[in-house]
Scaffold this active site. Structure first.
Site, short mmCIF file in Angstrom:
data_model
loop_
_atom_site.label_atom_id
_atom_site.label_comp_id
_atom_site.label_asym_id
_atom_site.label_seq_id
_atom_site.Cartn_x
_atom_site.Cartn_y
_atom_site.Cartn_z
N ASP A 172 66.53 67.60 45.17
CA ASP A 172 66.23 68.87 44.79
C ASP A 172 66.72 69.23 43.55
OD1 ASP A 172 65.91 71.68 45.77
OD2 ASP A 172 68.19 71.66 45.41
N ASP A 174 67.30 72.82 41.65
CA ASP A 174 68.45 73.92 41.51
C ASP A 174 69.41 73.81 42.76
OD1 ASP A 174 65.64 74.98 40.67
OD2 ASP A 174 66.69 76.62 40.41
N ASP A 180 71.53 77.14 39.72
CA ASP A 180 70.45 77.96 40.01
C ASP A 180 69.60 78.41 38.72
OD1 ASP A 180 68.84 78.84 41.83
OD2 ASP A 180 69.96 80.62 42.43
N THR A 208 61.05 69.38 43.74
CA THR A 208 61.50 70.60 43.45
C THR A 208 60.65 71.65 44.08
OG1 THR A 208 62.30 72.21 41.80
CG2 THR A 208 60.95 70.41 41.00
N LYS A 388 58.38 70.11 51.35
CA LYS A 388 59.09 68.99 50.91
C LYS A 388 58.71 67.84 51.56
CE LYS A 388 62.33 71.11 47.60
NZ LYS A 388 63.69 71.36 47.14
N ASP A 411 70.18 71.23 48.83
CA ASP A 411 71.33 72.23 49.30
C ASP A 411 70.73 73.37 50.28
OD1 ASP A 411 69.47 73.48 47.10
OD2 ASP A 411 70.67 75.24 47.13
#
Ligand code: IMP
Ligand code: MG
Length: 455
Positions: A172, A174, A180, A208, A388, A411
């Protein structure tokens, strides 16, 4: 039936991970039952004789000798390890059931009904010993093993288990590779670690949500520090060209071109399977889904009196709620947006699948269902077309890797997050910031290095 239990469950489910909560509850037993209270001179002269008769003798004796010394701590480690050994066995039993398509019959499914697939066994016992050395979990007398302790143990076990088979790592963006909304800093230790993974023969992909159609330059800006590292590294072109970016969850694929030192687009026809092309090429269908999502987000903004404080942004494959400068949305507000949009879109796709097709001949095929992902991004909320899971699955098919050869690091693994869907396709590690990602990769690189040394 609506019981208080089910209300509590449903109002909290989006904030919890059922498997981590399950392990936490098991570890609470040794914490409560075996962390010895310090008896205050129980055998002193003030203790009446009748009381001494019924006092817990063994505990009193042992406590008076042992206090808070090492012996007690080792005993605690042993007890936590016993619990985790049992969880290891439950996971392995679950894997055996999976292999026979009997997943619902595993004991773990009965204990944690929402449990998904495992692609490798997890050596939790040894990982606990390693994490305990860093986090002093067993030494604690007032704070029991926490969500973050268990997450660290699970990550450690997953990285260890996959180290001998891993071929593809997806990340991922951010909060996993960079802060972020920030760009990949050139000084990040992740630059060297990702280059080391490429050196070890792995494929690396950033998967992402950030969606910039036909715009490799925008992804290059976000990944600037890493790409600078690539350009100045001594890795051969073949290794650097194992690097990919999948943007907009699963909508735009780019590959690193070492000769040009830039990202180049990969045509969807090359990697999108027929099932995905059925909806990904239907712009009318996609616009219909985004209309529903936009309506739900605008209604949410109005109901929560946030008009004037947020912007609703519409893109080709996404619609989002972004706070205006100086506004910070609470986690509760962001979750409310995400859950409301999820509900509106689920009911939209159910209604579509139930409505009769325009032509009622037996040969007419119903329109494809458009997958979506409505998630809380930490400071904003987005509804993306696709997710995703599809992004990772397409990369797996394109690069020829299986679930036990793929590790996704992200995250957002709660039900309002956008990394959770990858759990269906591959192994995962749950981090909360880029520093934790670096910790995991340091461990993995050392295991990969050791593996190479032994060959
Ligand atoms: P990720 O953590 O790398 O998946 O990125 C998620 C973040 O990307 C979101 O929280 C947004 O701040 C940002 N973002 C930018 N464009 C988009 C988009 O089109 N869809 C979803 N997120 C986007
Ligand atoms: Mg993220």
């Amino acid at each position: 039936m609506t019981s208080l239990y089910s209300i509590n469950y449903h109002t909290r489910a989006h904030k919890r991970d059922a498997f981590i909560e399950f392990i936490k509850s098991l570890l609470l037993n040794p914490f409560v039952l075996h962390t010895r209270p310090s008896f205050l001179a129980a055998d002193s002269e003030e203790t009446p004789e009748w009381e001494k008769k019924f006092a817990p003798a063994t505990r009193t004796q042992k406590n008076s000798h042992c206090g808070e010394g090492e012996e007690t701590q080792d005993e605690n480690v042993k007890r936590y390890c016993e619990v985790l050994q049992c969880v290891e066995e439950l996971i392995y039993d679950h894997i055996l059931h999976q292999r026979q398509n009997l997943i619902e019959l595993s004991r773990l499914s009965a204990l944690v009904p929402s449990i998904g697939r495992f692609f490798t066994p997890l050596p939790l016992r040894n990982s606990f010993i390693r994490q305990d050395a860093k986090r002093a979990i067993a030494a604690r007398r007032s704070v029991p093993p926490s969500f973050n302790d268990i997450r660290a143990v699970l990550n450690d076990a997953q990285v260890t288990a996959i180290s001998s088979t891993v071929k593809l790592m997806t990340f991922d963006g951010d909060m996993t590779l960079y802060a972020d909304g920030a760009n990949f800093p050139p000084t990040s230790s992740l630059v060297r670690l990702l280059i080391t993974l490429l050196h070890h023969g792995l494929h690396i992909a950033v998967v992402t949500a950030a969606g910039y159609p036909n715009s490799p330059a925008k992804y290059e800006t976000r990944l600037a520090g890493l790409l600078t590292g690539f350009r100045s590294s001594s890795l051969p072109a073949a290794a650097l060209e194992r690097f990919y970016v999948m943007g907009g969850e699963c909508n735009y694929l780019f590959r690193y071109d070492a000769a040009r030192g830039h990202l180049v687009g990969v045509a969807p026809e090359v990697y999108e399977p027929e099932a995905v092309r059925r909806w990904s090429t239907d712009e009318g269908l996609i616009a219909g889904v985004l209309d529903v999502a936009e309506g739900a987000l605008r209604a949410g903004a109005s109901e929560m009196k946030l008009e004037g404080k947020v912007d609703v942004l519409r893109k080709g494959r996404a619609v989002g709620v972004v706070p205006k400068d100086g506004v910070r949305l609470t986690r509760e507000t962001l979750d409310e947006f995400a859950l409301t949009a999820q509900r509106a879109l689920t009911s939209h796709s159910l209604a579509q699948s139930r409505s009769p097709p325009a032509t009622t001949t037996t040969t007419s095929t119903p329109p494809p269902t458009v997958p979506f992902c409505a998630f809380n991004g930490g400071s904003d909320v987005w509804v993306d077309i696709g997710n995703k899971l599809i992004g990772v699955q397409m990369l797996q098919a394109f690069l020829g890797t299986k679930g036990w050869e793929t590790l996704h690091v992200g995250d957002q693994f709660l039900s309002t997050g956008n990394d959770i869907s990858t759990r269906t396709a591959c192994c995962t590690a749950w981090v909360t910031n880029p520093e934790e990602t670096a910790e995991i990769l340091t461990e993995l690189c050392s295991l990969l290095g050791a593996g190479e040394g032994g060959k």
